[in-house]
Design a protein around this motif. Sequence first.
Motif, short mmCIF file in Angstrom:
data_model
loop_
_atom_site.label_atom_id
_atom_site.label_comp_id
_atom_site.label_asym_id
_atom_site.label_seq_id
_atom_site.Cartn_x
_atom_site.Cartn_y
_atom_site.Cartn_z
N LYS A 85 0.23 -1.46 0.38
CA LYS A 85 -0.04 -0.30 0.30
C LYS A 85 0.05 1.18 0.12
CE LYS A 85 -3.63 2.47 2.36
NZ LYS A 85 -4.63 2.24 3.56
N GLU A 86 1.65 1.56 1.07
CA GLU A 86 2.97 2.52 0.70
C GLU A 86 3.60 2.70 -0.72
OE1 GLU A 86 3.25 5.05 3.56
OE2 GLU A 86 1.46 4.05 3.88
N SER A 87 3.45 1.39 -0.85
CA SER A 87 4.65 1.72 -2.27
C SER A 87 3.90 1.95 -3.74
CB SER A 87 5.43 0.47 -2.15
OG SER A 87 5.07 -0.56 -2.48
N LEU A 88 2.74 0.92 -3.59
CA LEU A 88 2.66 0.77 -5.05
C LEU A 88 0.92 1.82 -5.25
CD1 LEU A 88 3.96 -1.37 -5.72
CD2 LEU A 88 2.24 -2.72 -6.88
N ILE A 89 0.61 2.02 -4.05
CA ILE A 89 -0.89 3.09 -4.00
C ILE A 89 -0.38 4.43 -3.52
CG2 ILE A 89 -2.91 3.19 -2.87
CD1 ILE A 89 -3.25 0.47 -3.26
N ASN A 90 0.18 4.55 -2.84
CA ASN A 90 -0.03 5.57 -1.99
C ASN A 90 1.57 6.37 -2.87
OD1 ASN A 90 -1.30 5.21 -0.15
ND2 ASN A 90 -0.08 5.40 1.42
N CYS A 91 2.65 5.89 -3.43
CA CYS A 91 3.46 6.17 -4.32
C CYS A 91 2.95 5.42 -5.80
CB CYS A 91 4.74 5.64 -3.68
SG CYS A 91 4.86 6.51 -2.04
N SER A 92 2.64 5.66 -6.50
CA SER A 92 1.73 5.03 -7.76
C SER A 92 2.78 4.82 -8.72
CB SER A 92 0.05 4.76 -7.68
OG SER A 92 -0.14 5.82 -8.06
N GLN A 93 2.83 6.14 -9.20
CA GLN A 93 3.53 6.88 -10.09
C GLN A 93 5.45 6.47 -10.07
OE1 GLN A 93 2.31 7.72 -13.01
NE2 GLN A 93 0.37 7.40 -11.89
N ASP A 94 5.84 6.20 -9.13
CA ASP A 94 7.19 6.19 -8.75
C ASP A 94 7.72 4.71 -8.35
OD1 ASP A 94 8.08 8.81 -7.62
OD2 ASP A 94 7.09 8.22 -5.82
N PHE A 95 6.80 4.00 -8.97
CA PHE A 95 6.63 2.63 -9.25
C PHE A 95 5.85 2.03 -10.68
CE2 PHE A 95 6.95 3.13 -5.27
CZ PHE A 95 8.84 1.91 -5.10
N ALA A 96 5.62 2.61 -11.94
CA ALA A 96 4.93 2.29 -12.82
C ALA A 96 5.67 1.76 -13.26
CB ALA A 96 3.83 4.40 -13.12
N ASP A 97 6.72 1.72 -14.38
CA ASP A 97 7.99 1.52 -15.31
C ASP A 97 7.56 -0.55 -15.34
OD1 ASP A 97 7.58 3.87 -16.55
OD2 ASP A 97 10.28 4.15 -15.79
N ASN A 373 13.72 8.26 -7.74
CA ASN A 373 14.09 7.98 -6.44
C ASN A 373 13.26 7.84 -5.26
OD1 ASN A 373 16.94 7.37 -6.99
ND2 ASN A 373 17.87 10.12 -6.64
N VAL A 374 12.85 6.98 -4.74
CA VAL A 374 11.75 6.63 -3.64
C VAL A 374 12.00 5.93 -2.25
CG1 VAL A 374 10.55 4.27 -4.68
CG2 VAL A 374 9.40 5.87 -3.67
N ASN A 375 11.29 7.02 -0.78
CA ASN A 375 12.05 5.90 -0.20
C ASN A 375 10.34 5.59 0.26
OD1 ASN A 375 11.01 6.50 3.33
ND2 ASN A 375 13.87 6.79 2.47
N VAL A 376 10.10 4.15 1.20
CA VAL A 376 9.03 3.22 0.84
C VAL A 376 9.53 2.82 2.65
CG1 VAL A 376 7.33 1.65 0.65
CG2 VAL A 376 8.46 3.16 -1.41
N GLY A 378 10.53 4.08 5.13
CA GLY A 378 11.66 4.35 5.95
C GLY A 378 12.99 3.63 5.01
N LEU A 379 12.99 3.05 3.90
CA LEU A 379 13.66 2.45 2.98
C LEU A 379 14.40 3.45 2.13
CD1 LEU A 379 13.10 -0.95 3.85
CD2 LEU A 379 14.93 0.17 5.13
N SER A 380 15.18 3.64 1.22
CA SER A 380 16.04 4.42 -0.13
C SER A 380 15.50 3.53 -1.53
CB SER A 380 16.39 5.23 0.38
OG SER A 380 16.77 5.84 1.55
N ILE A 381 14.66 3.94 -2.10
CA ILE A 381 15.12 2.88 -2.89
C ILE A 381 15.52 4.05 -4.53
CG2 ILE A 381 14.20 1.28 -4.68
CD1 ILE A 381 12.10 0.18 -2.65
N PRO A 382 16.80 3.34 -5.27
CA PRO A 382 17.21 4.14 -5.86
C PRO A 382 16.29 4.32 -7.35
CG PRO A 382 18.98 2.66 -5.24
CD PRO A 382 18.02 2.01 -4.86
N LYS A 383 16.44 5.53 -8.24
CA LYS A 383 15.68 4.96 -9.50
C LYS A 383 16.81 4.24 -10.60
CE LYS A 383 15.31 8.37 -13.41
NZ LYS A 383 15.58 9.35 -14.02
N GLY A 384 15.50 3.65 -10.91
CA GLY A 384 15.55 2.25 -12.02
C GLY A 384 15.87 0.70 -11.32
#
Length: 493
Positions: A85-97, A373-376, A378-384
Amino acid sequence: MAEIWEVLTTVLVGFLILDFLKLLWSSRNYPPGPLPLPLIGGLWRIGTKLSEDAFTKLSKQYGDIYTVWLWHQPVVVISGFHAVKESLINCSQDFADRPLSSFLLKICKGKGISFSNGHNWKEQRRFTINALRMLGLGKTAMESKLEEVAHQLVETFARAKEQPIDPLPSINNSICNMICLLSFGFRLPPEDAKFQMILEYVNNYSKFGGSTFLLFYELFPWLVKHLPGPHQKIQASVQIGMSIVKEESEKHSQDLALRQPEDFLDLYLLQIEKKQSDPNSTFDHENMAVCIMEFFVAGTESTGSFLQWALLLMVTYPDIQDKVYREMETVLGSSDSICYEDRWKLPYTQAVLHEILRSKYVLIGTPRRTVNNVNVCGLSIPKGTLIFVDFRSVLLDPKQWESPEEFNPNHFLDKEGNFMKREGFLPFGAGARVCVAENLARMESFLLFTNLLRSFKLQLPEGVKELNQEPLVGLALHPKPFKLCAVPRCRSS
């Protein structure tokens, strides 16, 4: 000679040490996970053959977000409802590719919806959602045609005359014909040559999509593309699929100006004409063909697997099967037809269908790629970064479900027996990449399932005590081949 081997051994050991240190240095930018080893990364914790609970064990040790390295490729796994929920729903566009691999670029060329990104993906997805709505999914026009396909499936089961029958071929024929109706406006008899070519295309793609040969292709595309193998058959199947769509588009174009659009192909051809002066338009015949072929592959694999599991579970739990039948008889009475709108009158049947989707989640999941680059959590996940979403962990999350490991329709019923939606029910994905044909899949599943259960009592063949519920891992999670007997119900008129 001994000195040469000593030098080679020293060089090899040095290489492995440097590779190990490089992996350790790179891993500091990603969520924690199994220690990445030279050459194999984190595969030593997963194995080459994935089991259903391979990721469950890792999430218990490393948390809901962790990293598994495939040699030098980090894959961040997201599991559990809260993290998804925190990643795909709340930050959906950051995980769209989508990550576009060598094989996918060869087959799809960045076209279609499932395996495209950016402007192409957004435009094709938006159009497809609107087109499905315009075609009337959930309305009388399209539904009556889909009901005819469901009745044909009932007739196929009846011809077995209570003898053991493998349900898969009949199910796949029905689903493919539903997609034919949606895409081309007509259905085909199973023996039709064109229909057989479509089925062969779907079958070839499904087998290759879940094979180890695909992994070999992705690791060494420069070598494999010159070798014989199943990838050559896939490429030939794709060309056949493209030619079928091209042939139908030429037929549809002949009189389209003189009639109302009746199917997806009609609507797409009109869109090509409408956008022909737009230099940024992505609407062309190749995109159209890839979209339609995606309908066939994704629709047949997912809905076909679901219905196989549905029938297997009804045979395994005859008391639940009988309860579904009694509810339909009580609510629908002497009416011979079942329409999609009837689902709201059948809370227990609805609950059973949802519980099948939850307990026997059929999709492995298509990887995603972070756009920024996204933080979900409390953890950082780099772009790409390559992302794998473990939706199965969401559907079995003990924080969301009272008895996650059990087949229990009460998960979707309140104390008064009314159907209730659940926030953790995400079998069609979530966020920007949620399934575009979710409503079609729901309608197909409901109509085929209810028509079969209202017409037959499904039971084990004589001498068979139980059916194996261990899944076959491929593009989707199928049950192992099984047979059942369809005994006609004696209904009062």
